[in-house]
Write a protein that holds these residues in place. Structure first.
Motif, short mmCIF file in Angstrom:
data_model
loop_
_atom_site.label_atom_id
_atom_site.label_comp_id
_atom_site.label_asym_id
_atom_site.label_seq_id
_atom_site.Cartn_x
_atom_site.Cartn_y
_atom_site.Cartn_z
N GLY A 125 0.82 -1.20 0.00
CA GLY A 125 0.00 0.00 0.00
C GLY A 125 0.86 1.25 0.00
N PHE A 126 0.20 2.40 -0.11
CA PHE A 126 0.90 3.67 -0.20
C PHE A 126 0.67 4.51 1.05
N ALA A 127 1.50 5.54 1.19
CA ALA A 127 1.28 6.52 2.24
C ALA A 127 0.01 7.30 1.93
N ASP A 128 -0.61 7.83 2.95
CA ASP A 128 -1.85 8.59 2.80
C ASP A 128 -1.53 10.01 2.35
N VAL A 129 -0.98 10.09 1.15
CA VAL A 129 -0.59 11.37 0.55
C VAL A 129 -1.22 11.43 -0.83
N PRO A 130 -1.99 12.46 -1.13
CA PRO A 130 -2.67 12.51 -2.43
C PRO A 130 -1.70 12.70 -3.59
N VAL A 131 -2.05 12.12 -4.73
CA VAL A 131 -1.31 12.34 -5.97
C VAL A 131 -1.95 13.54 -6.66
N PRO A 132 -1.20 14.60 -6.97
CA PRO A 132 -1.79 15.81 -7.56
C PRO A 132 -2.50 15.51 -8.88
N GLU A 133 -3.64 16.14 -9.06
CA GLU A 133 -4.40 15.95 -10.30
C GLU A 133 -3.59 16.39 -11.52
N LEU A 135 -0.45 16.09 -11.97
CA LEU A 135 0.46 15.00 -12.30
C LEU A 135 -0.28 13.88 -13.01
N ILE A 136 -1.46 13.53 -12.54
CA ILE A 136 -2.25 12.50 -13.19
C ILE A 136 -2.52 12.88 -14.64
N ASP A 137 -2.86 14.13 -14.87
CA ASP A 137 -3.12 14.59 -16.24
C ASP A 137 -1.87 14.43 -17.11
N SER A 138 -0.71 14.73 -16.55
CA SER A 138 0.52 14.61 -17.34
C SER A 138 0.86 13.14 -17.61
N GLN A 260 6.28 2.52 -19.52
CA GLN A 260 7.55 3.03 -19.00
C GLN A 260 7.60 4.55 -19.03
N HIS A 261 6.99 5.17 -20.03
CA HIS A 261 6.92 6.64 -20.04
C HIS A 261 6.18 7.14 -18.81
N VAL A 262 5.07 6.48 -18.50
CA VAL A 262 4.29 6.85 -17.31
C VAL A 262 5.10 6.64 -16.04
N LEU A 263 5.76 5.50 -15.94
CA LEU A 263 6.48 5.17 -14.71
C LEU A 263 7.66 6.11 -14.46
N LEU A 264 8.41 6.42 -15.50
CA LEU A 264 9.55 7.32 -15.31
C LEU A 264 9.10 8.72 -14.95
N HIS A 265 8.04 9.19 -15.61
CA HIS A 265 7.52 10.53 -15.31
C HIS A 265 6.98 10.57 -13.87
N ALA A 266 6.27 9.53 -13.47
CA ALA A 266 5.75 9.48 -12.10
C ALA A 266 6.88 9.43 -11.09
N SER A 267 7.90 8.62 -11.37
CA SER A 267 9.03 8.49 -10.44
C SER A 267 9.72 9.83 -10.22
N ALA A 268 9.81 10.64 -11.27
CA ALA A 268 10.44 11.95 -11.16
C ALA A 268 9.69 12.87 -10.21
N HIS A 269 8.43 12.55 -9.93
CA HIS A 269 7.61 13.36 -9.01
C HIS A 269 7.32 12.61 -7.72
N ARG A 304 -1.87 0.79 -9.43
CA ARG A 304 -2.17 1.81 -8.42
C ARG A 304 -0.97 2.75 -8.35
N LEU A 305 -1.23 4.03 -8.27
CA LEU A 305 -0.18 5.04 -8.22
C LEU A 305 -0.25 5.76 -6.88
N GLY A 306 0.91 5.94 -6.25
CA GLY A 306 0.90 6.63 -4.97
C GLY A 306 2.31 6.90 -4.47
N VAL A 307 2.35 7.55 -3.32
CA VAL A 307 3.62 7.87 -2.64
C VAL A 307 3.95 6.72 -1.70
#
Length: 325
Positions: A125-133, A135-138, A260-269, A304-307
Motif C-alpha cells: 500500500g501507499f502513504a496517505d498522501v494525495p497524488v496531484p491531479e 500530475l495524473i493529467d501529465s 515506461q513513459h508513465v512510470l519514469l515521469h511518475a518516479s520523477a515526481h 495503483r499510483l501513490g507515494v
C-alpha cells in the motif's frame, strides 16, 4: 550537438534497457549490436508459462525496454531511429534502434533519463498522501504520446469492481498449480544471488490491506518471506488502467512503451506504481473488463499510483554479459 560517438550511444542504450520493469522481474529480453544498430529480441524462455501463454506481458516488458533505450539515446545526443517488428520471419526480433540525427535532449527527456535506475516497482500500500491531479493529467498525456490510453478510475464503484476481480483472480490462481509454478520460478529466497526475479525483501511479509483490497502476489509461497515492519494500514492510491484500441503484438509493445513513459515521469515526481495483472491473465475476466469498464478497448495493465513509505531497495539486474549477444 552531441559530442558522444554513436558507439557510446549504443552502449548507453543497452545499459539503460536492462533497468526496465518486467513482469515478476523476468527481464525477458536480449540485445544484439551489429554496426550502429541494436536489435531488441524477446527471450521467450523467460515467458510465464501459465499466466502469459500468448506472450502479451513479455512483449509489454520488452516495450518498456525499448522506450528506456529511446530515452537513453536521446540523452546521449541522438534521435533514435526505431523499427517495430521489422522482420515477419523473425518473430523474436521485436525492434531495432539506431542513432539517427544528432539532437539536444530537452529538459523532460533528461528528467526521464535520470529516473531509469531510480524507478522501483511497489508491492504494498501507499502513504496517505494525495497524488496531484496535475500530475495524473501529465501521466495520461505521457501514455497517449506512445499510442495508449491511461484512464484514472474515478468511480468508487468501478474501483471496487477492479479490486473484486483482482481478488477473484488471485484466489483462483493460488489454487492452480500451473500459476503457482510461475510464481515459484521467479521468487527469490532471502540471501539469493540471482540477478532476476523478485527478492524476498521487495514485498511485505504481512501486507497491510488497502480499501478496497488489491491483493499482491504470494511470492513467499508458504515460506514466510518478506520485509518486516510494514504499516498496519495503507492507502490504495490512484487506480488506473492502461488500454490500447487493438490487441496485437505491436499494441503490446506500444503498451510497454507507454507504461515506461508513465512510470519514469511518475518516479520523477515521487510517485511509484503497484501492478495488478492477475485478472488480465485470465481471458474471461480480461474480456469482461474490456466490455464493461474499458469502453471496448483492451486492458493491458491495472496499476495503483501513490507515494511510497520506502522504496530504496536494490533491484537485481542481469549483467550485460547475460543480455548482450
Amino acid at each position: 550537438m552531441s559530442t558522444r560517438s554513436p558507439k557510446q550511444a549504443l552502449d548507453a542504450a543497452v545499459e539503460a534497457g536492462r533497468w526496465s520493469p518486467s513482469v515478476h522481474n523476468t527481464q525477458p529480453w536480449t540485445f544484439a549490436v551489429s554496426g550502429e544498430e541494436i536489435s531488441l529480441r524477446a527471450d521467450t524462455a523467460r515467458r510465464l508459462r501459465a499466466a502469459d501463454a500468448a506472450g502479451r506481458e513479455l512483449l509489454i516488458s520488452c516495450g518498456a525496454a525499448l522506450f528506456t533505450m529511446r530515452v537513453a539515446m536521446r540523452c546521449e545526443g541522438y534521435e533514435p531511429a526505431v523499427r517495430i517488428l521489422p522482420d515477419p520471419d523473425r518473430p523474436a526480433l521485436l525492434a531495432t534502434i539506431r542513432p539517427g540525427e544528432e539532437t539536444q535532449a530537452d529538459e523532460p527527456t533528461w528528467v526521464l533519463g535520470g529516473e531509469i535506475e531510480r524507478r522501483r516497482t511497489h508491492r504494498a500500500g501507499f502513504a496517505d498522501v494525495p497524488v496531484p491531479e496535475q500530475l495524473i493529467d501529465s501521466l495520461v498525456s505521457a501514455a497517449a504520446a506512445e499510442g495508449a490510453r491511461l484512464t484514472p478510475i474515478r468511480s468508487a464503484e468501478a474501483v471496487g469492481v477492479l479490486a473484486a476481480l483482482t481478488q477473484a483472480a488471485q484466489t483462483l490462481q493460488t489454487q492452480d498449480q500451473r500459476f503457482n509454478l510461475d510464481i515459484i520460478r521467479w521468487a527469490r529466497p532471502p540471501g539469493s544471488t540471482r540477478a532476476d526475479g523478485v527478492p524476498a525483501d521487495a514485498y511485505p511479509q504481512e501486507p497491510a490491506p488497502t480499501e478496497p483490497d488489491f491483493p499482491q502476489r504470494h511470492y513467499s509461497w508458504r515460506h514466510g518471506w518478506g520485509a518486516q515492519g510494514t504499516p498496519a494500514e495503507a492507502a490504495t492510491g490512484v487506480v488506473a488502467v492502461l488500454t490500447t484500441r487493438s490487441d496485437g503484438r505491436e499494441d503490446w509493445i506500444a503498451a510497454g512503451q507507454a507504461l515506461q513513459h508513465v512510470l519514469l515521469h511518475a518516479s520523477a515526481h515521487g510517485v511509484s506504481a503497484a501492478f495488478h495483472t492477475q485478472a488480465l491473465e485470465m481471458d474471461l475476466l480480461r474480456e469482461f473488463l474490456r466490455q464493461e469498464l474499458c469502453s471496448g478497448e483492451y486492458p493491458q495493465m491495472i496499476m495503483r499510483l501513490g507515494v511510497t513509505f520506502d522504496d530504496d531497495k536494490d533491484v537485481p539486474r542481469r549483467p550485460i554479459s547475460d543480455v548482450l549477444e
